[in-house]
Design a protein around this motif. Structure first.
Motif, mmCIF file in Angstrom:
data_model
loop_
_atom_site.group_PDB
_atom_site.id
_atom_site.type_symbol
_atom_site.label_atom_id
_atom_site.label_comp_id
_atom_site.label_asym_id
_atom_site.label_seq_id
_atom_site.Cartn_x
_atom_site.Cartn_y
_atom_site.Cartn_z
ATOM 1 N N ALA A 69 0.829 -1.206 0.000
ATOM 2 C CA ALA A 69 0.000 0.000 0.000
ATOM 3 C C ALA A 69 0.863 1.256 0.000
ATOM 4 C CB ALA A 69 -0.941 0.001 1.204
ATOM 5 N N LEU A 70 2.042 1.187 0.583
ATOM 6 C CA LEU A 70 2.945 2.344 0.617
ATOM 7 C C LEU A 70 3.602 2.624 -0.730
ATOM 8 C CD1 LEU A 70 4.695 2.023 4.074
ATOM 9 C CD2 LEU A 70 3.442 3.994 3.214
ATOM 10 N N THR A 107 -0.162 8.827 2.631
ATOM 11 C CA THR A 107 1.001 8.070 3.096
ATOM 12 C C THR A 107 0.748 7.494 4.487
ATOM 13 O OG1 THR A 107 2.432 9.518 1.796
ATOM 14 C CG2 THR A 107 3.489 8.185 3.494
ATOM 15 N N VAL A 108 0.225 8.297 5.388
ATOM 16 C CA VAL A 108 -0.043 7.831 6.754
ATOM 17 C C VAL A 108 -1.099 6.734 6.744
ATOM 18 C CG1 VAL A 108 -0.999 8.535 8.994
ATOM 19 C CG2 VAL A 108 0.719 9.956 7.865
ATOM 20 N N SER A 109 -2.155 6.915 5.959
ATOM 21 C CA SER A 109 -3.199 5.889 5.879
ATOM 22 C C SER A 109 -2.639 4.579 5.335
ATOM 23 C CB SER A 109 -4.346 6.370 4.985
ATOM 24 O OG SER A 109 -4.981 7.474 5.556
ATOM 25 N N ALA A 110 -1.807 4.668 4.311
ATOM 26 C CA ALA A 110 -1.204 3.461 3.740
ATOM 27 C C ALA A 110 -0.292 2.786 4.761
ATOM 28 C CB ALA A 110 -0.422 3.810 2.476
ATOM 29 N N GLY A 146 -2.342 0.952 7.137
ATOM 30 C CA GLY A 146 -3.134 -0.116 6.543
ATOM 31 C C GLY A 146 -4.622 0.141 6.573
ATOM 32 N N VAL A 147 -5.011 1.402 6.611
ATOM 33 C CA VAL A 147 -6.433 1.751 6.611
ATOM 34 C C VAL A 147 -6.741 2.582 5.365
ATOM 35 C CG1 VAL A 147 -6.619 1.698 9.123
ATOM 36 C CG2 VAL A 147 -6.053 3.835 7.994
ATOM 37 N N PRO A 148 -7.983 2.555 4.905
ATOM 38 C CA PRO A 148 -8.338 3.376 3.746
ATOM 39 C C PRO A 148 -8.238 4.864 4.077
ATOM 40 C CG PRO A 148 -10.121 1.837 4.297
ATOM 41 C CD PRO A 148 -9.090 1.743 5.370
ATOM 42 N N MET A 149 -7.871 5.637 3.089
ATOM 43 C CA MET A 149 -7.758 7.086 3.307
ATOM 44 C C MET A 149 -9.143 7.695 3.324
ATOM 45 S SD MET A 149 -5.689 9.868 1.149
ATOM 46 C CE MET A 149 -6.233 11.527 1.112
ATOM 47 N N ARG A 150 -9.376 8.486 4.349
ATOM 48 C CA ARG A 150 -10.633 9.218 4.461
ATOM 49 C C ARG A 150 -10.292 10.669 4.721
ATOM 50 N NH1 ARG A 150 -12.188 4.342 7.038
ATOM 51 N NH2 ARG A 150 -13.809 3.336 5.814
ATOM 52 N N SER A 151 -10.907 11.553 3.972
ATOM 53 C CA SER A 151 -10.695 12.974 4.168
ATOM 54 C C SER A 151 -11.930 13.712 3.702
ATOM 55 C CB SER A 151 -9.472 13.461 3.383
ATOM 56 O OG SER A 151 -9.363 14.858 3.484
ATOM 57 N N ALA A 152 -12.301 14.736 4.449
ATOM 58 C CA ALA A 152 -13.450 15.553 4.048
ATOM 59 C C ALA A 152 -13.187 16.219 2.710
ATOM 60 C CB ALA A 152 -13.739 16.599 5.124
ATOM 61 N N LEU A 153 -11.910 16.416 2.364
ATOM 62 C CA LEU A 153 -11.571 17.057 1.099
ATOM 63 C C LEU A 153 -11.828 16.157 -0.101
ATOM 64 C CD1 LEU A 153 -8.234 18.777 2.109
ATOM 65 C CD2 LEU A 153 -10.459 19.852 1.780
ATOM 66 N N LEU A 154 -12.048 14.873 0.127
ATOM 67 C CA LEU A 154 -12.269 13.945 -0.977
ATOM 68 C C LEU A 154 -13.739 13.568 -1.142
ATOM 69 C CD1 LEU A 154 -9.178 11.633 -0.490
ATOM 70 C CD2 LEU A 154 -9.474 13.487 -2.124
ATOM 71 N N ARG A 155 -14.616 14.229 -0.433
ATOM 72 C CA ARG A 155 -16.048 13.955 -0.582
ATOM 73 C C ARG A 155 -16.535 14.502 -1.916
ATOM 74 N NH1 ARG A 155 -18.019 14.795 5.582
ATOM 75 N NH2 ARG A 155 -16.826 13.039 6.334
ATOM 76 N N PRO A 156 -17.545 13.862 -2.499
ATOM 77 C CA PRO A 156 -18.010 14.290 -3.823
ATOM 78 C C PRO A 156 -18.363 15.773 -3.907
ATOM 79 C CG PRO A 156 -18.968 12.172 -3.279
ATOM 80 C CD PRO A 156 -18.228 12.638 -2.059
ATOM 81 N N ARG A 157 -19.020 16.316 -2.904
ATOM 82 C CA ARG A 157 -19.381 17.740 -2.948
ATOM 83 C C ARG A 157 -18.154 18.631 -3.083
ATOM 84 N NH1 ARG A 157 -23.564 18.969 1.773
ATOM 85 N NH2 ARG A 157 -24.753 17.140 1.255
#
Length: 153
Positions: free
Chosen positions: A26-27, A110-113, A116-127
């Motif tokens: 993942a990294l 990088t930190v999420s990888a 070993g967790v999926p990346m989640r960020s409010a900046l990546l929401r569809p809106r």
């Protein structure tokens, strides 16, 4: 039917501690992207995009005569790498303002990888992504209008 019992994965307590191979894989994405960006920055630092002929012309500019949202990005990068922040901002203000956001997203990735967790960020929401695409579209048009020549590279 009798036979050998089917064994599942070992309990969490008996698994070896440390990084799993999946995390290492993942990294590869964020580290590969970071390495490619670093190599690109080194090339731009040594090959001046202000001098014609070193890089291909922007396809959008070549076909339409309009500056795209990325036009001036190489010259902005060159100016930033040589410490001229004012000139960099003049080449492409939108990308310049977005650099901290891009850096934040890369660090999160990088930190999420690594965890070993999926990346989640409010900046990546569809809106947010649709709003960003709208800003890019408006910027693309406005930077080509006569009254907004300050936005042209």
């Amino acid at each position: 039917m009798t036979g050998a019992p089917v064994q599942g994965p070992p309990p969490a307590a008996s698994r070896p501690q440390g990084r799993t191979p999946r995390r290492g894989l993942a990294l590869l994405g964020p580290l590969g992207f970071g390495a490619a960006a670093a190599v690109g920055a080194v090339v731009v630092a040594f090959v001046d995009p202000h001098e014609p002929g070193h890089y291909p012309t922007c396809p959008s500019l070549g076909l339409t005569g309009w500056y795209c949202p990325g036009c001036g990005g190489l010259r902005m990068t060159y100016s930033l790498l040589h410490g001229d922040v004012a000139q960099a901002f003049g080449m492409n203000p939108l990308i310049m303002l977005m650099l901290p956001v891009f850096a934040y997203l890369w660090v999160r990735w990088t930190v999420s990888a690594a965890r070993g967790v999926p990346m989640r960020s409010a900046l990546l929401r569809p809106r947010v992504l649709y709003a960003f695409m709208g800003v890019l579209g408006v910027y693309w048009i406005v930077r080509n209008l006569p009254f907004a020549q300050a936005l042209a590279p």
